[in-house]
Write a protein that holds these residues in place. Structure first.
Motif, PDB file in Angstrom:
ATOM      1  N   UNK A  95      22.114  -3.665  19.824  1.00 40.66           N
ATOM      2  CA  UNK A  95      22.649  -4.546  20.857  1.00 40.66           C
ATOM      3  C   UNK A  95      22.685  -5.993  20.405  1.00 40.66           C
ATOM      4  N   UNK A  96      22.868  -6.875  21.369  1.00 35.90           N
ATOM      5  CA  UNK A  96      22.916  -8.300  21.066  1.00 35.90           C
ATOM      6  C   UNK A  96      21.933  -9.032  21.967  1.00 35.90           C
ATOM      7  N   UNK A  97      21.439 -10.161  21.454  1.00 30.33           N
ATOM      8  CA  UNK A  97      20.489 -10.980  22.213  1.00 30.33           C
ATOM      9  C   UNK A  97      21.126 -12.334  22.468  1.00 30.33           C
ATOM     10  N   UNK A  98      21.050 -12.790  23.718  1.00 28.06           N
ATOM     11  CA  UNK A  98      21.691 -14.037  24.125  1.00 28.06           C
ATOM     12  C   UNK A  98      20.666 -14.941  24.829  1.00 28.06           C
ATOM     13  N   UNK A  99      20.872 -16.250  24.691  1.00 35.39           N
ATOM     14  CA  UNK A  99      20.112 -17.240  25.467  1.00 35.39           C
ATOM     15  C   UNK A  99      20.912 -17.562  26.731  1.00 35.39           C
ATOM     16  N   UNK A 100      20.247 -17.560  27.885  1.00 33.89           N
ATOM     17  CA  UNK A 100      20.966 -17.684  29.165  1.00 33.89           C
ATOM     18  C   UNK A 100      21.258 -19.118  29.596  1.00 33.89           C
ATOM     19  N   UNK A 101      20.566 -20.121  29.019  1.00 30.66           N
ATOM     20  CA  UNK A 101      20.778 -21.486  29.516  1.00 30.66           C
ATOM     21  C   UNK A 101      20.383 -21.576  30.993  1.00 30.66           C
ATOM     22  N   UNK A 102      21.042 -22.453  31.756  1.00 30.00           N
ATOM     23  CA  UNK A 102      20.829 -22.556  33.205  1.00 30.00           C
ATOM     24  C   UNK A 102      19.339 -22.453  33.563  1.00 30.00           C
ATOM     25  N   UNK A 103      18.512 -23.285  32.931  1.00 28.33           N
ATOM     26  CA  UNK A 103      17.070 -23.239  33.183  1.00 28.33           C
ATOM     27  C   UNK A 103      16.766 -23.668  34.619  1.00 28.33           C
ATOM     28  N   UNK A 104      15.670 -23.146  35.134  1.00 27.75           N
ATOM     29  CA  UNK A 104      15.294 -23.417  36.523  1.00 27.75           C
ATOM     30  C   UNK A 104      14.099 -24.345  36.598  1.00 27.75           C
ATOM     31  N   UNK A 105      14.159 -25.276  37.531  1.00 29.95           N
ATOM     32  CA  UNK A 105      12.992 -26.126  37.790  1.00 29.95           C
ATOM     33  C   UNK A 105      11.801 -25.295  38.256  1.00 29.95           C
ATOM     34  N   UNK A 106      12.083 -24.172  38.934  1.00 36.07           N
ATOM     35  CA  UNK A 106      10.993 -23.325  39.461  1.00 36.07           C
ATOM     36  C   UNK A 106      10.126 -22.767  38.339  1.00 36.07           C
ATOM     37  N   UNK A 107      10.699 -22.629  37.146  1.00 41.53           N
ATOM     38  CA  UNK A 107       9.902 -22.141  36.017  1.00 41.53           C
ATOM     39  C   UNK A 107       9.706 -23.253  34.986  1.00 41.53           C
ATOM     40  N   UNK A 108       9.807 -24.495  35.419  1.00 40.87           N
ATOM     41  CA  UNK A 108       9.663 -25.670  34.552  1.00 40.87           C
ATOM     42  C   UNK A 108      10.569 -25.566  33.331  1.00 40.87           C
ATOM     43  N   UNK A 109      11.795 -25.102  33.600  1.00 38.62           N
ATOM     44  CA  UNK A 109      12.787 -25.079  32.526  1.00 38.62           C
ATOM     45  C   UNK A 109      12.593 -23.982  31.504  1.00 38.62           C
ATOM     46  N   UNK A 110      11.869 -22.918  31.857  1.00 37.72           N
ATOM     47  CA  UNK A 110      11.629 -21.847  30.879  1.00 37.72           C
ATOM     48  C   UNK A 110      12.939 -21.201  30.443  1.00 37.72           C
ATOM     49  N   UNK A 111      12.960 -20.751  29.187  1.00 32.05           N
ATOM     50  CA  UNK A 111      14.129 -20.031  28.658  1.00 32.05           C
ATOM     51  C   UNK A 111      14.148 -18.609  29.210  1.00 32.05           C
ATOM     52  N   UNK A 112      15.345 -18.101  29.450  1.00 36.01           N
ATOM     53  CA  UNK A 112      15.518 -16.690  29.799  1.00 36.01           C
ATOM     54  C   UNK A 112      16.555 -16.109  28.847  1.00 36.01           C
ATOM     55  N   UNK A 113      16.517 -14.793  28.691  1.00 38.44           N
ATOM     56  CA  UNK A 113      17.264 -14.125  27.625  1.00 38.44           C
ATOM     57  C   UNK A 113      17.953 -12.888  28.169  1.00 38.44           C
ATOM     58  N   UNK A 272       8.812 -21.121  26.666  1.00 40.31           N
ATOM     59  CA  UNK A 272       8.816 -22.551  26.326  1.00 40.31           C
ATOM     60  C   UNK A 272       8.590 -22.697  24.828  1.00 40.31           C
ATOM     61  N   UNK A 273       9.020 -23.799  24.279  1.00 45.62           N
ATOM     62  CA  UNK A 273       8.896 -24.027  22.844  1.00 45.62           C
ATOM     63  C   UNK A 273      10.101 -23.495  22.101  1.00 45.62           C
ATOM     64  N   UNK A 274      10.126 -23.778  20.816  1.00 48.45           N
ATOM     65  CA  UNK A 274      11.300 -23.378  20.022  1.00 48.45           C
ATOM     66  C   UNK A 274      11.261 -21.903  19.697  1.00 48.45           C
ATOM     67  N   UNK A 275      12.463 -21.334  19.498  1.00 50.50           N
ATOM     68  CA  UNK A 275      12.519 -19.978  18.984  1.00 50.50           C
ATOM     69  C   UNK A 275      12.644 -20.042  17.473  1.00 50.50           C
ATOM     70  N   UNK A 276      12.421 -18.880  16.810  1.00 52.04           N
ATOM     71  CA  UNK A 276      12.354 -18.894  15.337  1.00 52.04           C
ATOM     72  C   UNK A 276      12.776 -17.557  14.765  1.00 52.04           C
ATOM     73  N   UNK A 277      13.447 -17.614  13.621  1.00 50.97           N
ATOM     74  CA  UNK A 277      13.902 -16.446  12.864  1.00 50.97           C
ATOM     75  C   UNK A 277      13.001 -16.294  11.634  1.00 50.97           C
ATOM     76  N   UNK A 278      12.307 -15.152  11.509  1.00 50.03           N
ATOM     77  CA  UNK A 278      11.374 -14.924  10.414  1.00 50.03           C
ATOM     78  C   UNK A 278      12.017 -14.073   9.321  1.00 50.03           C
TER      79      UNK A 278
END
Ligand code: SF4
Length: 302
Positions: A95-113, A272-278
């Motif tokens: 499959x594919x993995x996507x970053x959703x953007x549209x962060x919410x103040x309710x989660x203090x701007x957490x990333x969703x995927x 939260x924090x940066x994502x990374x490719x290993x």
């Protein structure tokens, strides 16, 4: 809406700016580090975008900001694309993995995927990891990608608008029992410490520590959605397990890190924090270095 009269002095001259309403969530510089950077208590524009591609990235960061603290000119705002998110992070065989953007103040701007994938019979079976803020534009785009059949919530802090997303797509939700009071409507509970295998390519891994009910999600044996359990730090670079941001039990969190050593993670995608490719094999070396630091009780920070 950002206001030019509230523009922070730290911004470089030019059309994009961060204003005083910034809550320092990090969304903009995690997504677009070429133009946004932290200052300590807020973020700022350190470099103005040049050209179409860079402007598009800065406009997406503006769209992702949970409190609309990023401003620019009307002319540039008119170029904002409603279908900009989700953005593709990685294509994998299942499959594919996507970053959703549209962060919410309710989660203090957490990333969703969003994981998009199809079953053998051709049916879409997409998975949302944590919740973006509700957006009709994002919902239409996700619908075009096949909708959402499951929502996996990493912990109590990042549930945001899960109810609206579940209702829109008829999706079922999972949350650990120890954090379930944050989403009591969730249809399923993860219990205890045992991994929960949802599919061959999708496993929920309880990682208590940051909160009692924190979980990580492993996709395709190589993509780890880590919530606030772990993230990638840049100064200096390394995997971060943060004692400062541990809300429940630090010793448990360290034990939860140890249980991830035998994985071979290629993508670390946190809340939260940066994502990374290993690179292959890099995960274990990095995690051992992290554990060496935290065992010396230096606070878990690289
Ligand atoms: S995304 Fe918005 S609130 Fe978050 S750090 Fe950037 S400007 Fe501040």
């Amino acid at each position: 809406m950002a206001r030019p009269q509230q523009r922070l002095a730290a911004n470089v001259d030019g059309p994009f700016y961060v204003d005083r309403t910034c809550i320092d969530c990090g969304t903009c510089w995690q997504f677009d580090p070429a133009h946004f950077a932290p200052t300590g208590s807020t973020s700022h524009v350190w470099s103005q975008p040049e050209g179409e591609g860079e402007t598009r990235a800065a406009l997406l960061a503006q769209q992702a900001c949970p409190v609309a603290a990023i401003g620019t000119t009307r002319e540039l705002l008119a170029q904002s694309q409603a279908d900009g998110f989700p953005t593709l992070v990685s294509s994998l065989p299942p499959g594919e993995v996507h970053y959703c953007g549209w962060a919410s103040r309710k989660s203090f701007g957490a990333s969703s995927w969003l994981i998009t994938r199809r079953r053998a019979d051709g049916r879409h079976d997409n998975v949302l990891i944590d919740s973006p803020r509700w957006s009709g534009a994002l919902a239409r785009r996700i619908e075009a990608l096949g909708g959402v059949s499951r929502i996996l919530l990493s912990h109590r802090d990042d549930v945001a608008d899960h109810g609206a997303w579940a209702q829109r797509f008829g999706a079922e939700r999972w949350i650990h029992a120890a954090d379930a009071e944050a989403a009591p409507q969730a249809e399923h509970r993860v219990e205890g410490l045992e991994p929960l295998v949802l599919d061959d390519d999708l496993v929920v891994l309880p990682v208590p520590g940051h909160t009692a009910g924190s979980v990580a999600v492993l996709f395709a044996a190589q993509v780890l959605f880590s919530g606030d359990h772990l993230w990638w730090g840049v100064d200096p670079p390394g995997v971060v397990a943060s004692r400062r941001y541990c809300w429940w039990n630090w010793q448990e969190q360290v034990r939860s890190v140890e249980r991830l050593l035998d994985l071979d993670v290629r993508w670390l995608l946190p809340g939260h924090g940066r994502w990374h490719n290993f690179a292959p094999g890099e995960w274990r070396r990095e995690l051992e270095a992290t554990l060496a630091r935290v065992r010396q009780d230096r606070g878990g920070e690289p």
